[in-house]
Design a protein around this motif. Structure first.
Motif, PDB file in Angstrom:
ATOM      1  N   UNK A  47      50.553  83.823  34.426  1.00 58.41           N
ATOM      2  CA  UNK A  47      51.022  83.920  32.837  1.00 58.41           C
ATOM      3  C   UNK A  47      50.644  84.620  31.464  1.00 58.41           C
ATOM      4  N   UNK A  48      49.648  84.927  31.893  1.00 61.24           N
ATOM      5  CA  UNK A  48      48.610  86.431  31.105  1.00 61.24           C
ATOM      6  C   UNK A  48      48.832  87.949  31.110  1.00 61.24           C
ATOM      7  N   UNK A  49      48.766  87.529  32.701  1.00 56.62           N
ATOM      8  CA  UNK A  49      49.611  88.695  33.118  1.00 56.62           C
ATOM      9  C   UNK A  49      49.980  90.452  32.449  1.00 56.62           C
ATOM     10  N   UNK A  50      49.946  90.672  32.220  1.00 53.38           N
ATOM     11  CA  UNK A  50      50.541  91.728  31.526  1.00 53.38           C
ATOM     12  C   UNK A  50      51.212  92.808  33.164  1.00 53.38           C
ATOM     13  N   UNK A  51      52.643  93.537  33.022  1.00 53.86           N
ATOM     14  CA  UNK A  51      52.985  94.188  33.333  1.00 53.86           C
ATOM     15  C   UNK A  51      52.371  95.849  32.966  1.00 53.86           C
ATOM     16  N   UNK A  52      53.061  96.775  33.314  1.00 56.43           N
ATOM     17  CA  UNK A  52      53.467  97.788  33.352  1.00 56.43           C
ATOM     18  C   UNK A  52      53.067  98.201  31.545  1.00 56.43           C
ATOM     19  N   UNK A  53      54.533  97.417  31.552  1.00 58.32           N
ATOM     20  CA  UNK A  53      54.820  97.616  30.056  1.00 58.32           C
ATOM     21  C   UNK A  53      54.427  96.563  28.940  1.00 58.32           C
ATOM     22  N   UNK A  54      53.310  95.824  29.177  1.00 57.65           N
ATOM     23  CA  UNK A  54      52.673  95.267  28.229  1.00 57.65           C
ATOM     24  C   UNK A  54      53.280  93.988  28.124  1.00 57.65           C
TER      25      UNK A  54
END
Length: 544
Positions: A347-354
């Motif tokens: 749930x808290x992991x950010x993708x390449x767009x943050x």
């Protein structure tokens, strides 16, 4: 080409006519729901309450059991509304506005959901202020809208019920008796407008609002400070009634034989009774809701479900049989390695767009996120503070993603519906609720147990988790988490079954290794274990 055009026109016309005769789309908006709500219990009784006996007897029974159909519909409606709250599609206030009270039957009129009665009491107070000459004019204005009439009668009788429950002294009850008798006598003689200053009623309504707020905030019945505040409010209320509203009520509060002050001794035992508190919440909503509740609920998905539920009752369909007479059915859901439940890291992991999954879901479903925080009674200070409540936030997010948890919850609604329907087949829930006897509770408990057993027979749900056995023994953290999440689903839903292929390696007599595969069916047991129900050898052997 011409044939296709004419066929499209023909199918459209035929489909429209067929849909009209099948009564599809009878209720399409919340406004239509409000206008037709009084007919919904009748439609429910016609289609979903099993018939008994021959046709003439059934007609007589339907006429006699009209109120019973309303009670049964109320139980289904409340279960439906509570499920919307559990899914955070509505907030607490919307739930209170939509639900039918469990104390139904305490008044001489049926207690419709408050969203139908919203703003009716403030409107009735305005009517009372504007009428100066004849009771008949006031009665005619109130009776123009049936829901206004229902709201006025319910408020009056519920207020009396709450006041009597608070009073421990007979002398205090006599004061309320005198006021009630004077009021009812003036109504009977059609002299209410002449003997009462009705323009002072808004002041009385405000006092009752304060009293209800204080009662709902009270948690301990032995709190002397709270008792004093409630007593003072009751004294002020009685003074307003006898001095400001009643033209001939000055002597009601005078009692030469009184040993103590008025309302000095109160009975607050009821404040811990959920039904009593629910009654206070409902009464406060009726007194204070000034705006129309036509936009309740605000969530589009909740609106869609409510209108679909109501509309389905008006469709042309055969009468439902009793649950024990229904055909059994099973549902099978295939599963391999899809997400079961979002973890805190997911749930808290950010993708390449943050952008994280939790951040995205909060922006997509802002009202449902707010409802979730209200349900778990949590006000986050910052993003870090959310991590302390992830056990409750993670399911909320998982129910809005493509997860096994969401699928299982949706399928298990079938079983819940069968349970409620089976209980209604066996007993009049409303009567059981009102009798409040030891025998009725024992009888109700036995019927609930029977309903659970019949629901298990009629509905079977199996999830085929092919790799469940491998995940169970795996040392990979993600696989282990999937196993534990599936196990938790079995514990949460005891009727859920998991089918998987178990792989067993065993040495043979000639020194080689042989793999044998078994088809296994398990269920959840207790709080942390699964139990094998069936284990069958698939007769498949693979030699290395």
């Amino acid at each position: 080409m011409d044939t296709q055009i004419w066929y499209a026109i023909f199918s459209t016309i035929c489909g429209g006519v067929n849909g009209a005769f099948s009564r599809l789309g009878e209720i399409r908006t919340l406004g239509m729901l409000r206008s037709r709500f009084e007919a919904i219990p009748t439609a429910f009784g016609k289609h979903l309450v099993p018939g008994h006996g021959s046709q003439p007897k059934r007609r007589e029974r339907e006429k006699e059991d009209k109120n019973l159909h309303i009670d049964k519909f109320s139980d289904i409606w409340n279960a439906f509304i509570i499920s919307l709250r559990d899914e955070d599609l509505i907030n607490n206030r919307e739930r209170d506005l939509l639900i039918v009270p469990s104390s139904a039957g305490d008044t001489s009129v049926f207690q419709w959901p408050p969203f139908l009665l919203a703003s009716k009491i403030p409107m009735a107070l305005d009517m009372a202020k504007s009428v100066k000459k004849r009771d008949e004019e006031l009665r005619k204005r109130i009776n123009q809208d049936p829901y206004t009439f229902y709201a006025v009668i319910e408020c009056y009788e519920t207020l009396l019920n709450i006041l009597y429950s608070l009073m421990a002294e007979t002398s205090d009850k006599k004061v309320v008796d005198r006021i009630r008798e004077s009021l009812e006598d003036s109504i009977e003689r059609q002299s209410l407008v002449r003997e009462f200053r009705l323009d002072e009623l808004p002041q009385l309504s405000a006092k009752f609002d304060k009293l209800l707020t204080l009662l709902l905030k009270t948690e301990e019945e032995h709190d002397t400070t709270i008792k004093t505040q409630i007593a003072n409010l009751l004294q002020d209320t009685m003074e307003i009634i006898t001095q400001d509203i009643m033209k001939n009520g000055q002597g009601i509060l005078k009692d030469e034989n009184r040993d103590n002050q008025l309302f000095a001794n109160l009975n607050l035992d009821s404040i811990k009774d959920e039904a009593w508190r629910e009654k206070c919440v409902r009464l406060q909503l009726l007194l204070t809701t000034k705006e129309s509740a036509i936009y309740v609920p605000t969530n589009l998905e909740a609106r869609r479900r409510i209108t679909f539920f109501a509309n389905s009752l008006f469709m042309k369909m055969p009468r439902a049989p009793q649950v024990r007479s229904m055909m059994s059915f099973s549902v099978l859901t295939p599963y391999f390695k899809e997400e079961v439940l979002f973890s805190t890291e997911d749930l808290h992991k950010k993708n390449e767009d943050g952008i994280s999954i939790l951040f995205y879901l909060r922006k997509i479903y802002p009202d449902e996120w707010k409802n979730c925080l209200e349900r778990i009674k949590f006000v986050p200070k910052d993003e870090e503070s959310l991590k302390s409540r992830m056990d409750e936030i993670s399911p909320w997010a998982s129910y809005r993603g493509q997860t096994l948890t969401r699928t299982v919850r949706g399928m298990m609604y079938y079983r819940r519906a069968l349970e409620i329907q089976c209980i209604q087949d066996k007993i009049d829930i409303a009567k059981l609720d009102r009798q409040r006897t030891t025998t009725s509770y024992q009888e109700g408990g036995n019927i609930v147990d029977m309903a659970l057993a019949i629901a298990d027979i009629k509905f079977t749900y199996v999830v085929s988790c092919q790799v469940y056995g491998m995940q169970k023994v795996s040392k990979n953290l993600k696989d282990k988490a999937c196993y534990l999440n599936i196990l938790n689903l079995m514990i949460m839903y005891p009727s859920l079954r998991i089918a998987y292929i178990d792989e067993v390696e065993a040495p043979t007599k000639n020194g080689t290794t042989e793999k044998t595969y078994y088809s296994v069916l398990v269920k959840g047991v207790g709080e942390k274990y699964d139990e094998i129900l069936e284990r069958a050898n698939l007769k498949i052997k693979i030699m290395p």
